[in-house]
Design a protein around this motif. Structure first.
Motif, mmCIF file in Angstrom:
data_model
loop_
_atom_site.group_PDB
_atom_site.id
_atom_site.type_symbol
_atom_site.label_atom_id
_atom_site.label_comp_id
_atom_site.label_asym_id
_atom_site.label_seq_id
_atom_site.Cartn_x
_atom_site.Cartn_y
_atom_site.Cartn_z
ATOM 1 N N GLY A 180 26.863 28.479 28.308
ATOM 2 C CA GLY A 180 27.981 27.559 28.160
ATOM 3 C C GLY A 180 29.356 28.181 28.234
ATOM 4 N N VAL A 181 29.445 29.497 28.475
ATOM 5 C CA VAL A 181 30.744 30.175 28.504
ATOM 6 C C VAL A 181 30.857 31.007 29.778
ATOM 7 N N ALA A 182 32.023 30.960 30.404
ATOM 8 C CA ALA A 182 32.324 31.814 31.552
ATOM 9 C C ALA A 182 33.364 32.839 31.124
ATOM 10 N N MET A 183 33.167 34.093 31.519
ATOM 11 C CA MET A 183 34.063 35.166 31.098
ATOM 12 C C MET A 183 34.473 35.999 32.302
ATOM 13 N N GLU A 184 35.765 36.344 32.362
ATOM 14 C CA GLU A 184 36.284 37.167 33.448
ATOM 15 C C GLU A 184 37.116 38.310 32.874
ATOM 16 N N PRO A 185 36.618 39.541 32.914
ATOM 17 C CA PRO A 185 37.416 40.693 32.492
ATOM 18 C C PRO A 185 38.227 41.243 33.667
ATOM 19 N N VAL A 186 39.486 41.531 33.410
ATOM 20 C CA VAL A 186 40.401 42.027 34.440
ATOM 21 C C VAL A 186 41.133 43.245 33.888
ATOM 22 N N VAL A 187 41.274 44.282 34.707
ATOM 23 C CA VAL A 187 42.109 45.427 34.345
ATOM 24 C C VAL A 187 43.357 45.392 35.223
ATOM 25 N N VAL A 188 44.522 45.405 34.578
ATOM 26 C CA VAL A 188 45.804 45.357 35.278
ATOM 27 C C VAL A 188 46.523 46.682 35.059
ATOM 28 N N THR A 189 46.931 47.321 36.144
ATOM 29 C CA THR A 189 47.702 48.562 36.064
ATOM 30 C C THR A 189 49.091 48.314 36.637
ATOM 31 N N ILE A 190 50.122 48.563 35.824
ATOM 32 C CA ILE A 190 51.515 48.417 36.255
ATOM 33 C C ILE A 190 52.098 49.825 36.312
ATOM 34 N N PRO A 191 52.313 50.372 37.513
ATOM 35 C CA PRO A 191 52.656 51.795 37.630
ATOM 36 C C PRO A 191 54.077 52.158 37.236
ATOM 37 N N ASN A 192 55.008 51.200 37.328
ATOM 38 C CA ASN A 192 56.401 51.539 37.043
ATOM 39 C C ASN A 192 57.150 50.308 36.543
ATOM 40 N N HIS A 193 58.416 50.504 36.202
ATOM 41 C CA HIS A 193 59.208 49.425 35.608
ATOM 42 C C HIS A 193 59.518 48.310 36.605
#
Length: 232
Positions: free
Chosen positions: A151-164
């Motif tokens: 009954g549950v859907a899950m999505e793991p995401v990794v976000v990398t922000i390299p600079n300002h």
């Protein structure tokens, strides 16, 4: 017996017989590993192709339900008809950017295009080369998996922000979200609230409210974002 003599006795240094015995007993050939069985090879190929086939099947399903042609949807998604045909047939692995473009062209959520993955699995292994990546706006966004069950859907995401100067798109969705800072420091916005998050800090939030990284305090920033919602 001193420590030096003890090491010599163990290693055979100064003892020609011990050295000869070690050389005599050393294997002359490497033991061959058993070859994978045809069934194991077929299972591995099935796992590799599952994601492509599932996404392609969902794209074709929704496209035909909307009575739209390949050319029409391809144009709306910024793809060639040939590329869309390959995606629908599971012949190529679309990037996260392409999956997002197709979802918008079909007026769907991204998660709807992953609904065809085998829901009976209690564990899903996604090799690194199968992770969907989006590098727009200077940030690297990796959709690690789409897991649906009970009954549950899950999505793991990794976000990398390299600079300002880089920015990251976080798609709004139903359900709840969990954010943990793996590295760096940033200000994370949720609706009208802003939270300063340092490494290992966490934030749990309502995913239906607009949320995204607002400012990078210390780069690079790496975030783990997990979104979960009830399956409909």
């Amino acid at each position: 017996m001193g420590r030096a003599q003890w090491y010599e006795a163990l290693s055979g240094v100064g003892n020609p017989h011990a050295i000869w015995t070690a050389e005599r007993d050393r294997p002359t050939t490497m033991q061959q590993q058993p070859s994978p069985t045809p069934a194991a090879t077929a299972a591995a190929e099935l796992d590799d192709d599952r994601l492509e086939r599932a996404v392609g099947r969902q794209v074709r399903l929704y496209r035909t339900q909307l009575n739209r042609t390949v050319s029409d949807v391809a144009r709306a998604a910024g793809l060639s008809p040939g590329m869309l045909s390959k995606i629908e047939n599971g012949a190529t692995s679309p990037s996260l950017t392409t999956v997002g473009a197709l979802a918008r062209a079909l007026n769907l959520s991204v998660s709807a295009l992953f609904a065809g993955i085998d829901d009976r699995c209690t564990a899903v292994h996604i090799p690194a080369e199968r992770v969907l990546t989006d590098g727009r706006h200077g940030a690297d966004t990796r959709l690690l998996a789409h897991v649906a069950g009970r009954g549950v859907a899950m999505e793991p995401v990794v976000v990398t922000i390299p600079n300002h100067g880089a920015a990251a798109d976080i798609p709004a969705d139903t359900g709840t979200a969990f954010v943990q800072v793996l590295a760096g420091e940033l200000v994370y916005r949720h609706g009208e609230q802003s939270f300063r998050l340092r490494e290992t800090d966490c934030l749990a939030l309502d995913a239906e409210v607009d949320h995204a990284p607002e400012a990078v305090v210390r780069a690079p920033v790496r975030l783990l974002l997990v979104q979960a919602k009830a399956r409909t």
